[in-house]
Motif scaffolding. Structure first.
Motif, PDB file in Angstrom:
ATOM      1  N   GLN A   1       0.760  -1.236  -0.008  1.00  0.00           N
ATOM      2  CA  GLN A   1      -0.106  -0.076  -0.151  1.00  0.00           C
ATOM      3  C   GLN A   1       0.958   1.268  -0.124  1.00  0.00           C
ATOM      4  N   THR A   2       0.617   2.360  -0.791  1.00  0.00           N
ATOM      5  CA  THR A   2       1.459   3.439  -1.140  1.00  0.00           C
ATOM      6  C   THR A   2       0.984   4.307  -0.124  1.00  0.00           C
TER       7      THR A   2
ATOM      8  N   ASP B   1      -0.097   7.128  -0.770  1.00  0.00           N
ATOM      9  CA  ASP B   1      -1.374   7.900  -1.376  1.00  0.00           C
ATOM     10  C   ASP B   1      -2.542   6.613  -1.351  1.00  0.00           C
TER      11      ASP B   1
ATOM     12  N   GLN C   1      -2.713   3.796  -2.674  1.00  0.00           N
ATOM     13  CA  GLN C   1      -2.928   2.911  -3.740  1.00  0.00           C
ATOM     14  C   GLN C   1      -2.687   1.576  -3.492  1.00  0.00           C
TER      15      GLN C   1
ATOM     16  N   SER D   1      -2.601  -2.200 -10.220  1.00  0.00           N
ATOM     17  CA  SER D   1      -3.060  -1.701  -8.975  1.00  0.00           C
ATOM     18  C   SER D   1      -4.424  -1.272  -8.838  1.00  0.00           C
TER      19      SER D   1
ATOM     20  N   ASP E   1      -6.994   1.818  -7.432  1.00  0.00           N
ATOM     21  CA  ASP E   1      -7.110   3.287  -6.956  1.00  0.00           C
ATOM     22  C   ASP E   1      -8.421   3.640  -6.256  1.00  0.00           C
ATOM     23  N   HIS E   2      -8.146   3.924  -4.814  1.00  0.00           N
ATOM     24  CA  HIS E   2      -9.324   3.946  -4.021  1.00  0.00           C
ATOM     25  C   HIS E   2     -10.074   5.181  -4.425  1.00  0.00           C
TER      26      HIS E   2
ATOM     27  N   ASP F   1      -6.106  -0.391 -12.286  1.00  0.00           N
ATOM     28  CA  ASP F   1      -5.176   0.109 -13.194  1.00  0.00           C
ATOM     29  C   ASP F   1      -4.321  -1.061 -13.882  1.00  0.00           C
TER      30      ASP F   1
END
Length: 230
Positions: free
Chosen positions: A187-188, A190, A192, A204, A206-207, A213
């Motif tokens: 988990q990044t 931001d 993601q 990935s 994207d919340h 993606d």
């Protein structure tokens, strides 16, 4: 790998659980000597106060570094012949549920009291045992649970739901996830989520967009086994 309260690093290996102290560059091999080979550690879940849950080839165990004790969890899943099922991944989530991902025997979930929890799949023909080997179980910042299988794709239990959603690769549909062989998750900053796959690169979630993606379809790494350091 995980850190203890002294800044030492617990490292899961084939030969057990060695502990490395970066400040002195020394190793504590209490849990990693030759007779500890049955402690082959696949995953480590910190509980605080130097207590851990660990997934090993001889089941799911509780490690207390303060006392030096390692004990098999009473609810560690077993085969019909009563032998313990090999552990692969473990998570204690924010609701105090314990998620035990096994090698080849699927997923087991228990509440705080150790009582099994049963969640259904949106497609009723699926069952947690059908997920096979569970490479990871991860809780994101919204309380959703993400389960990566080595051959059955990506399973999600949305926060507040009693129903799993299963995402698998379909070669006939380019909009499905690029692989059903999941290997890693990270988990990044931001929020993601990045997923590593076996031979299909990285994709990935994207919340913000609430969507996957698939940018690795044309990536030079799309045919690579991806393992993301956690």
């Amino acid at each position: 790998m995980e850190f203890d309260s002294k800044g030492r690093v617990l490292i899961g290996t084939v030969a057990g659980l060695p502990i490395f102290d970066p400040s002195t560059e020394t190793w504590d091999l209490t849990y990693a000597t030759a007779h500890r080979s049955k402690l082959f550690t696949k995953d480590i879940q910190p509980l605080g106060d130097d207590n851990y849950l660990i997934a090993t080839i001889t089941g799911f165990k509780y490690l207390d570094l303060n006392s030096g004790q390692i004990t098999l969890l009473p609810n560690s899943p077993r085969h019909q012949d009563n032998s313990v099922i090999e552990g692969r991944s473990i998570l204690k989530d924010s609701k105090n549920r314990t998620w035990m991902g096994t090698i080849a025997a699927g997923l087991f979930v228990f509440d705080e009291e150790g009582t099994p929890l049963i969640y259904e799949f949106s497609h009723r023909t699926n069952h947690p045992s059908s997920l096979g080997t569970i490479r990871f179980v991860h809780e994101d910042h919204e309380g959703n649970i993400w389960i990566g299988s080595l051959n059955r794709g990506l399973t999600i239990l949305p926060n507040g739901s009693n129903e799993y959603w299963l995402f698998e690769n379909d070669l006939r549909d380019p909009q499905t996830i690029p692989s059903s062989e999941l290997t890693e998750i990270v988990q990044t900053k931001d929020n993601q989520l990045l997923f590593g796959t076996n031979a299909s690169g990285v994709f990935s979630f994207d919340h913000n967009k609430q969507d996957f993606d698939y940018y690795t379809r044309t990536s030079p790494f799309k045919d690579t086994l991806v393992t993301i350091p956690l």
